[in-house]
Design an enzyme around this catalytic site. Structure first.
Site, PDB file in Angstrom:
ATOM      1  N   ASP A 263       2.826   0.682   1.835  1.00 27.47           N
ATOM      2  CA  ASP A 263       1.725  -0.280   1.824  1.00 27.47           C
ATOM      3  C   ASP A 263       0.826  -0.041   3.036  1.00 27.47           C
ATOM      4  O   ASP A 263       1.189  -0.379   4.163  1.00 27.47           O
ATOM      5  CB  ASP A 263       2.274  -1.706   1.855  1.00 27.47           C
ATOM      6  CG  ASP A 263       1.170  -2.756   1.746  1.00 27.47           C
ATOM      7  OD1 ASP A 263      -0.014  -2.366   1.687  1.00 27.47           O
ATOM      8  OD2 ASP A 263       1.497  -3.959   1.718  1.00 27.47           O
ATOM      9  N   ASN A 268      -0.623  -4.348   8.533  1.00 25.23           N
ATOM     10  CA  ASN A 268       0.715  -3.835   8.852  1.00 25.23           C
ATOM     11  C   ASN A 268       0.746  -3.002  10.127  1.00 25.23           C
ATOM     12  O   ASN A 268       1.801  -2.481  10.499  1.00 25.23           O
ATOM     13  CB  ASN A 268       1.259  -2.990   7.688  1.00 25.23           C
ATOM     14  CG  ASN A 268       1.522  -3.830   6.454  1.00 25.23           C
ATOM     15  OD1 ASN A 268       1.693  -5.051   6.552  1.00 25.23           O
ATOM     16  ND2 ASN A 268       1.557  -3.196   5.295  1.00 25.23           N
TER      17      ASN A 268
END
Length: 415
Positions: A263, A268
C-alpha cells in the site's frame, strides 16, 4: 447516497436533453455535486468503501477535473472518528476493564484515522510512548457488502471498458481487506520488517508492543516525523535521497525479501529531519511475493534495460499484460509503451519525475488502445499489487520533485 446521486444524474440528464445534448452516464455521475455527496458519505463510512475511495484519490489528476481531485483527496484526511464512548467500549472488550490504570496519559483524540482503524498516542506509567491502532467495531463484517456496493457504483459510472471483467478484481479486493482487519497478522509483518531492516541507517520503524496488542488493537512504539508530502521544502539532494531510498526498498522487497508492503498511500511514510531517516508505519497490506513473479519481473527489467524487444514482448505476455488471443497490433502497442518507460529510465543519468512527457505519452497511448477496443485480461493479484506499489512510488517521487538514477537502482537489484 445512491438515491441522491441517481436523482442528481436524472436532473442533469434531463437538463442536457432539453439543450439537445446527448448525456453520458460518466458525465452525469462525475459532477462536483455528486462527487461531493459520495465523498461526504464515504468519509463517514469505514472499511472497503472508504478504502477504495482513498485509493482512487491517490492520483486522479490526469482523469478527473482538478476540483474533483481536491474533493476526492479529502478521503485521505477527513475520516470521522469513533466517539470516545465507543472507543472505551472497544478497549474494554480487548483489554478488560481497568486498563487505564496502566497509563500515565491516553489521548482520546486520534492522531490518525483511516478506513479500518484510528491511531491514538498514549504514555504508559513506565514511560513508554505508544501509538495504539484501534479497529472500528464491525468493520470486518461490512467488507463483503461494501465491496459489492462499490462494484455496483463502478459499473454504473461507465468508466470501465465494455467487456472488462470487474468481478475478479473486486473479489481480490475483498480478500485483501479481510487480511488488513487482522491486526495479529499485521503485527507479524511489522516484526518481520524490523528484522529485515535491522541496522539500516536510513529507516526507522515502530516496534511491536506485544503485551498490549490483540487481533483488534495493534500497539507499537510511537515514532515522530513529518508527513512525507511535507518535505518539499527540503533541498533537491534531500528529496532525491528520500525518493531513491523508497524506490530501492521497493525493489529490495521484490527481488531480495520476497515480501512487500503493497500500500503506497503517502500516509504510510514519515520523514525524520533530525536523523534523515524515512519512517515506515503501516504493514497491514503486506503480501508474500511468489518466486515465479519475482523471476518474471527480473526477466522483464533485464530485457527492458538490455533493449531486447523479442524477450520483452515474451515476458510481458507471460506476466499477463496481454493474452495470447490479443490482436498483434495491440501486443505491439503495449510492448511499445513498456519500451517507452525503459527509454526514459536509460536515456539520462537520472530520471526527472517532474517531467510530465512520459506520463502524457503513456496516457495518450493507453487511450488509443482503449478506443481501439483493447480489453485488459484479468491480472493476478501479485501483479496488481506490484503495479500499485510501483505507481505509488512514481507518484510520491513526482510529488517530491525528485531526480533518481533508476537505471543504477534496477541494475543493482536484478544482478
Amino acid at each position: 447516497m445512491t438515491a441522491g446521486v441517481a436523482g442528481n444524474m436524472a436532473l442533469g440528464g434531463l437538463s442536457q436533453l432539453v439543450q439537445a445534448k446527448r448525456p453520458t452516464m460518466r458525465d452525469l455521475l462525475l459532477t462536483p455535486k455528486n462527487i461531493t455527496r459520495i465523498t461526504e458519505q464515504l468519509a463517514q463510512m469505514r472499511g472497503a468503501a472508504m478504502k477504495i475511495g482513498q485509493l482512487v484519490s491517490m492520483d486522479t489528476g490526469d482523469v478527473l477535473p482538478p476540483e474533483l481531485t481536491q474533493i476526492m483527496a479529502r478521503l485521505r484526511n477527513d475520516a470521522h472518528f469513533m466517539p470516545a464512548a465507543q472507543l472505551k467500549q472497544v478497549l474494554n472488550a480487548e483489554w478488560g476493564h481497568g486498563w487505564l490504570k496502566s497509563f500515565k496519559s491516553f489521548d482520546i483524540h486520534p492522531i490518525a484515522a483511516a478506513s479500518i482503524g484510528q491511531v491514538h498516542r498514549a504514555v504508559l506509567k513506565d514511560g513508554r510512548v505508544l501509538a495504539i491502532k484501534v479497529q472500528y467495531p464491525g468493520v470486518a463484517k461490512s467488507i463483503d457488502s461494501d465491496v459489492a456496493n462499490v462494484g455496483a457504483l463502478i459499473k454504473m459510472s461507465g468508466l470501465m471498458p465494455k467487456g472488462f471483467e470487474l468481478a475478479p478484481y473486486m473479489e481480490e479486493a475483498r480478500k485483501q481487506l479481510h487480511q488488513e482487519t487482522d491486526y495479529a497478522r499485521e503485527a507479524l509483518y511489522l516484526s518481520r520488517f524490523n528484522e529485515l531492516l535491522s541496522g539500516r541507517s536510513n529507516f526507522t520503524l515502530p516496534e511491536l508492543i506485544e503485551e498490549w496488542s490483540t487481533s483488534q488493537v495493534l500497539c507499537m512504539s510511537y515514532v515522530a516525523g513529518t508527513d512525507i508530502e511535507g518535505t518539499t521544502h527540503l533541498s533537491q539532494d534531500a528529496r532525491n535521497e528520500i525518493a531513491s531510498t523508497l524506490i530501492a526498498l521497493t525493489l529490495e522487497e521484490l527481488f531480495s525479501f520476497g515480501v512487500m508492503q503493497t500500500d503506497p498511500n503517502f500516509a504510510n511514510y514519515l520523514y525524520d529531519e533530525a536523523t534523515q531517516k524515512v519512517v515506515l508505519l503501516d504493514f497491514g497490506a503486506t503480501q508474500e511475493i511468489g518466486s515465479e513473479i519475482v523471476t518474471q519481473y527480473r526477466d522483464l527489467f533485464t530485457a527492458g534495460l538490455g533493449r531486447d524487444i523479442d524477450a520483452l514482448q515474451a515476458i510481458v505476455q507471460k506476466i499477463g499484460f496481454f493474452a495470447g488471443k490479443t490482436k498483434d497490433t495491440h501486443k505491439a502497442q503495449i510492448t511499445a509503451m513498456i519500451e517507452l518507460v525503459f527509454d526514459a529510465i536509460t536515456q539520462s543519468e537520472s530520471y526527472d519525475f517532474t517531467d510530465g512527457k512520459l506520463q502524457a505519452k503513456m496516457q495518450d497511448m493507453g487511450m488509443k488502445l482503449a478506443n481501439d477496443g483493447f480489453i485488459p485480461p484479468p491480472l493476478g493479484i501479485d501483479v496488481l499489487l506490484l503495479q500499485r506499489k510501483f505507481g505509488g512510488m512514481f507518484l510520491l517521487a513526482n510529488r517530491l520533485g525528485a531526480q533518481v538514477d533508476l537505471k543504477a537502482l534496477i541494475e543493482r537489484s536484478v544482478a
